[in-house]
Motif scaffolding. Structure first.
Motif: not given
Length: 87
Positions: A17-21
């Motif tokens: 969930d913290t990764l770039p889109d």
């Protein structure tokens, strides 16, 4: 078979969930829509053992991954157990 150097594989877990889109989109693409393509490339390039998840009602493959060894699998979501891959 291609020779891999510096190959790093890890489970994304809560970090997903913290990764770039853009990265999440790639994981979702190869984890869902194009998982069969990713599995095929891993088989051809690294001689992994294929594993397909079949739908009980239709018998169609709904997901695929490769089996590393023992109870371990690898797909766009990382290294997991077979049970986790089936979820």
């Amino acid at each position: 078979m291609s020779e891999a150097t510096n190959l790093v594989v890890r489970d994304l877990g809560e970090e997903f969930d913290t990764l770039p889109d853009e990265i999440r989109d790639i994981v979702n693409t190869y984890g869902h829509g194009d998982c069969h393509y990713m599995t095929q490339v891993l088989i051809e390039e690294f001689n992994f053992i294929p594993m397909a998840v079949m739908a009980e009602d239709s018998g169609m493959a709904v997901h695929s991954a490769v089996r590393l060894s023992g109870n371990r699998t690898f797909d766009a979501y990382g290294i997991n157990t077979i049970e986790r891959t089936l979820e």
